[in-house]
Design an enzyme around this catalytic site. Structure first.
Site, mmCIF file in Angstrom:
data_model
loop_
_atom_site.group_PDB
_atom_site.id
_atom_site.type_symbol
_atom_site.label_atom_id
_atom_site.label_comp_id
_atom_site.label_asym_id
_atom_site.label_seq_id
_atom_site.Cartn_x
_atom_site.Cartn_y
_atom_site.Cartn_z
ATOM 1 N N GLN A 1 -12.272 -6.598 -0.001
ATOM 2 C CA GLN A 1 -11.591 -7.492 -0.937
ATOM 3 C C GLN A 1 -12.486 -7.789 -2.142
ATOM 4 O O GLN A 1 -13.674 -8.099 -1.983
ATOM 5 C CB GLN A 1 -11.193 -8.795 -0.202
ATOM 6 C CG GLN A 1 -10.331 -9.733 -1.010
ATOM 7 C CD GLN A 1 -8.945 -9.194 -1.330
ATOM 8 O OE1 GLN A 1 -8.398 -8.377 -0.615
ATOM 9 N NE2 GLN A 1 -8.379 -9.649 -2.430
ATOM 10 N N LYS B 1 -2.552 -10.180 4.048
ATOM 11 C CA LYS B 1 -2.639 -8.752 4.398
ATOM 12 C C LYS B 1 -2.658 -8.585 5.915
ATOM 13 O O LYS B 1 -1.990 -7.721 6.470
ATOM 14 C CB LYS B 1 -3.900 -8.124 3.760
ATOM 15 C CG LYS B 1 -3.774 -7.955 2.252
ATOM 16 C CD LYS B 1 -5.069 -7.529 1.571
ATOM 17 C CE LYS B 1 -4.866 -7.516 0.045
ATOM 18 N NZ LYS B 1 -6.061 -7.128 -0.702
ATOM 19 N N ASP C 1 -6.843 1.242 -1.077
ATOM 20 C CA ASP C 1 -6.755 0.590 -2.392
ATOM 21 C C ASP C 1 -6.629 1.626 -3.509
ATOM 22 O O ASP C 1 -6.260 1.285 -4.633
ATOM 23 C CB ASP C 1 -8.032 -0.220 -2.658
ATOM 24 C CG ASP C 1 -7.881 -1.699 -2.351
ATOM 25 O OD1 ASP C 1 -6.748 -2.207 -2.458
ATOM 26 O OD2 ASP C 1 -8.892 -2.335 -2.022
#
Ligand code: GUN
Length: 283
Positions: free
Chosen positions: A97, A53, A120
């Protein structure tokens, strides 16, 4: 006849170069899109994902801030950090995460992220907006699956779509997105009776189960578009999906490989969500 192999690597590269162009335009207006990523603990897969990422952000011309915290980080410290990044004007996106170490309260963490920075799409406000058909950040993996289907020319309007898996991250938002595309949607899961009867009727079959090679040839309708969200590591170290690719490929109309299918699209959609959060910033 064998299936068209949907090349997620190539499609994601195309999208990432489109994003890089939009980033350059925004930078000329004095805004550099920024993504903050928090990683708690040492999970090896998460470390790889976070590194990818970070690299993707930099390649797209975005600012990247990665905060790595020890496994035993207390809940209060994590909450304080989220609060700090929520107020950081330079960071337009923030993701934590997953999975988190067991002692941390994931629901509380996800709720603490500013919904405008929730790239997200996991915050209840954004999940609810998807349900209501409002514009808001959408979870990256299901969004990537829809892009793959559309860019491969799969007809979605009126199609029977079956999603196997009901997670908040993939299964549920996937079903909502397919519904938005006018599919007739069925969600199946570990308690579904006679799963095969459902999957055999699917024009679009999305496998998000987390079990290697679970979808076999007898479960697939000839000509179906088969999207494999699974990433499983076999005993020999090789990666494989939730679909038995060798068996299903001769029957399906379209199929995504693992690796090189859905995986690269998740990152492309994360960049897109971050860019769009930056574009909206200050409006
Ligand atoms: N862990 C596995 N997939 C994801 C994802 O898309 N977002 C976050 N935050 N964690 C993950």
């Amino acid at each position: 006849m064998s299936a068209i192999r949907i090349d997620g690597k190539q499609i994601s590269q195309q999208i990432r170069s489109e994003i890089a162009e939009r980033v350059a335009v925004l930078k000329q207006k004095g805004v550099t899109p920024g993504l903050a990523v928090i990683l708690v603990g040492e999970d090896p897969a998460s470390q790889v994902y976070v590194r990818n990422k970070e690299r993707a952000c930099i390649q797209a011309g975005m600012a990247s801030r990665v905060i790595r915290l020890p496994e035993d980080t207390p809940q209060e410290s994590l909450m304080a950090l989220i609060d700090e990044i929520n107020r950081d004007e330079k960071m337009h996106g923030l993701l934590v995460q997953l999975p988190l170490p067991a002692h941390l309260d994931e629901a509380q963490v996800l709720k603490a992220i500013d919904p405008k920075k929730d790239v997200d799409g996991f915050h209840a406000i954004n999940a609810g907006a998807l349900m209501n058909g409002e514009k808001a950040p959408v979870a990256c993996t299901p969004q990537g699956c829809i892009e793959l289907l559309k860019r491969s020319g799969v007809e979605l309007c009126g199609a029977n779509a079956v999603v196997v898996g009901r997670s908040n991250i993939v299964g549920k938002p996937m079903a909502m997105l397919l519904l938005r595309e006018n599919c007739t949607v069925t969600i199946c899961h570990s308690k579904t009776r006679n799963l095969k009867e459902f999957t055999q009727k699917a024009d679009v079959l999305v496998a998000a189960i987390g079990r290697p090679k679970f979808i076999t040839a007898d479960m697939v309708k000839p000509g179906a578009a088969v999207i494999d969200v699974g990433i499983n590591r076999l005993a020999d170290g090789k990666l494989c999906g939730d679909v038995d690719y060798e068996q299903v490929e001769p029957i399906a109309g379209w199929i995504t490989p693992v690796p090189g299918g859905v995986g690269p699209m998740t990152i492309a959609m994360l960049l897109k969500n971050t860019l769009e959060a930056a574009e909206r910033h200050g409006r």
